[in-house]
Design a protein around this motif. Structure first.
Motif, PDB file in Angstrom:
ATOM      1  N   PHE A  16      24.547  48.708 -19.701  1.00 48.87           N
ATOM      2  CA  PHE A  16      25.339  47.598 -19.206  1.00 48.87           C
ATOM      3  C   PHE A  16      25.621  47.761 -17.724  1.00 48.87           C
ATOM      4  N   LEU A  17      25.692  46.633 -17.029  1.00 53.44           N
ATOM      5  CA  LEU A  17      26.015  46.609 -15.609  1.00 53.44           C
ATOM      6  C   LEU A  17      27.270  45.775 -15.395  1.00 53.44           C
ATOM      7  N   ARG A  18      28.192  46.287 -14.612  1.00 53.76           N
ATOM      8  CA  ARG A  18      29.373  45.524 -14.241  1.00 53.76           C
ATOM      9  C   ARG A  18      29.001  44.564 -13.105  1.00 53.76           C
ATOM     10  N   GLN A  19      29.877  43.632 -12.794  1.00 50.05           N
ATOM     11  CA  GLN A  19      29.591  42.603 -11.796  1.00 50.05           C
ATOM     12  C   GLN A  19      29.132  43.194 -10.461  1.00 50.05           C
ATOM     13  N   ALA A  20      29.839  44.186  -9.938  1.00 46.68           N
ATOM     14  CA  ALA A  20      29.468  44.781  -8.650  1.00 46.68           C
ATOM     15  C   ALA A  20      28.067  45.382  -8.698  1.00 46.68           C
ATOM     16  N   GLN A  21      27.704  45.977  -9.830  1.00 53.87           N
ATOM     17  CA  GLN A  21      26.369  46.550  -9.970  1.00 53.87           C
ATOM     18  C   GLN A  21      25.312  45.459 -10.001  1.00 53.87           C
ATOM     19  N   VAL A  22      25.583  44.373 -10.710  1.00 55.06           N
ATOM     20  CA  VAL A  22      24.645  43.249 -10.760  1.00 55.06           C
ATOM     21  C   VAL A  22      24.402  42.724  -9.348  1.00 55.06           C
ATOM     22  N   LEU A  23      25.483  42.582  -8.579  1.00 53.66           N
ATOM     23  CA  LEU A  23      25.369  42.032  -7.231  1.00 53.66           C
ATOM     24  C   LEU A  23      24.655  42.976  -6.262  1.00 53.66           C
ATOM     25  N   ASN A  24      24.513  44.261  -6.620  1.00 48.53           N
ATOM     26  CA  ASN A  24      23.704  45.180  -5.816  1.00 48.53           C
ATOM     27  C   ASN A  24      22.226  44.847  -5.929  1.00 48.53           C
ATOM     28  N   PHE A  25      21.820  44.260  -7.052  1.00 50.43           N
ATOM     29  CA  PHE A  25      20.414  43.970  -7.304  1.00 50.43           C
ATOM     30  C   PHE A  25      20.059  42.508  -7.133  1.00 50.43           C
ATOM     31  N   VAL A  26      21.034  41.633  -7.210  1.00 47.64           N
ATOM     32  CA  VAL A  26      20.809  40.195  -7.104  1.00 47.64           C
ATOM     33  C   VAL A  26      21.573  39.708  -5.873  1.00 47.64           C
ATOM     34  N   PRO A  27      20.873  39.299  -4.831  1.00 46.43           N
ATOM     35  CA  PRO A  27      21.537  38.950  -3.572  1.00 46.43           C
ATOM     36  C   PRO A  27      22.199  37.571  -3.570  1.00 46.43           C
ATOM     37  N   ILE A  28      23.224  37.430  -4.386  1.00 48.34           N
ATOM     38  CA  ILE A  28      24.005  36.202  -4.429  1.00 48.34           C
ATOM     39  C   ILE A  28      25.483  36.576  -4.391  1.00 48.34           C
ATOM     40  N   SER A  29      26.327  35.596  -4.130  1.00 49.04           N
ATOM     41  CA  SER A  29      27.766  35.848  -4.089  1.00 49.04           C
ATOM     42  C   SER A  29      28.344  35.840  -5.503  1.00 49.04           C
ATOM     43  N   LYS A  30      29.582  36.318  -5.618  1.00 51.98           N
ATOM     44  CA  LYS A  30      30.268  36.287  -6.914  1.00 51.98           C
ATOM     45  C   LYS A  30      30.388  34.854  -7.412  1.00 51.98           C
ATOM     46  N   SER A  31      30.731  33.938  -6.502  1.00 54.84           N
ATOM     47  CA  SER A  31      30.890  32.536  -6.895  1.00 54.84           C
ATOM     48  C   SER A  31      29.588  31.961  -7.428  1.00 54.84           C
ATOM     49  N   THR A  32      28.495  32.258  -6.743  1.00 57.01           N
ATOM     50  CA  THR A  32      27.186  31.764  -7.181  1.00 57.01           C
ATOM     51  C   THR A  32      26.793  32.398  -8.510  1.00 57.01           C
ATOM     52  N   LEU A  33      27.085  33.671  -8.682  1.00 55.11           N
ATOM     53  CA  LEU A  33      26.804  34.343  -9.950  1.00 55.11           C
ATOM     54  C   LEU A  33      27.460  33.596 -11.101  1.00 55.11           C
ATOM     55  N   TRP A  34      28.749  33.338 -10.994  1.00 58.45           N
ATOM     56  CA  TRP A  34      29.476  32.683 -12.085  1.00 58.45           C
ATOM     57  C   TRP A  34      29.077  31.217 -12.234  1.00 58.45           C
ATOM     58  N   ARG A  35      28.754  30.545 -11.129  1.00 63.32           N
ATOM     59  CA  ARG A  35      28.280  29.162 -11.214  1.00 63.32           C
ATOM     60  C   ARG A  35      26.967  29.112 -11.991  1.00 63.32           C
ATOM     61  N   ARG A  36      26.080  30.077 -11.737  1.00 59.35           N
ATOM     62  CA  ARG A  36      24.794  30.121 -12.449  1.00 59.35           C
ATOM     63  C   ARG A  36      24.973  30.508 -13.916  1.00 59.35           C
ATOM     64  N   VAL A  37      25.917  31.399 -14.201  1.00 56.74           N
ATOM     65  CA  VAL A  37      26.204  31.746 -15.601  1.00 56.74           C
ATOM     66  C   VAL A  37      26.656  30.484 -16.341  1.00 56.74           C
ATOM     67  N   LEU A  38      27.595  29.747 -15.754  1.00 58.21           N
ATOM     68  CA  LEU A  38      28.106  28.524 -16.391  1.00 58.21           C
ATOM     69  C   LEU A  38      27.026  27.461 -16.548  1.00 58.21           C
ATOM     70  N   ALA A  39      26.090  27.407 -15.594  1.00 61.85           N
ATOM     71  CA  ALA A  39      25.000  26.427 -15.656  1.00 61.85           C
ATOM     72  C   ALA A  39      23.885  26.858 -16.609  1.00 61.85           C
ATOM     73  N   GLY A  40      23.935  28.123 -17.049  1.00 61.84           N
ATOM     74  CA  GLY A  40      22.895  28.620 -17.941  1.00 61.84           C
ATOM     75  C   GLY A  40      21.633  29.049 -17.229  1.00 61.84           C
ATOM     76  N   THR A  41      21.701  29.230 -15.901  1.00 61.08           N
ATOM     77  CA  THR A  41      20.522  29.645 -15.144  1.00 61.08           C
ATOM     78  C   THR A  41      20.547  31.129 -14.801  1.00 61.08           C
TER      79      THR A  41
END
Length: 82
Positions: A16-41
């Motif tokens: 498992f990866l926590r949010q900060a770890q995910v953002l180390n590998f995926v160059p997006i902001s926290k807001s964009t991360l959660w927006r994409r989760v909610l959009a299903g992308t």
């Protein structure tokens, strides 16, 4: 005294990866991360406890491979060219 290069995070095969770890590998902001989760992308996280949310490493790895293969995010949709 060590003269090695700075430590770069290594993406785990499983676990498992926590949010900060995910953002180390995926160059997006926290807001964009959660927006994409909610959009299903973007893969949805798993609630491990009342205060702990994490993503499966396998889900993030698959998303990275699929996104890279599709070319998503590599060219603006309104850009002209071949």
């Amino acid at each position: 005294m060590s003269t090695s290069n700075p430590i770069h995070p290594i993406f785990p095969e499983t676990g498992f990866l926590r949010q900060a770890q995910v953002l180390n590998f995926v160059p997006i902001s926290k807001s964009t991360l959660w927006r994409r989760v909610l959009a299903g992308t973007f893969p949805a996280p798993v609630k491990l406890s009342a205060r702990v949310t994490a993503w499966r490493a396998e889900d993030i790895r698959s998303w990275i491979v699929e996104t890279g293969d599709s070319g998503a995010g590599t060219k603006r949709p309104d850009a002209e060219g071949p």
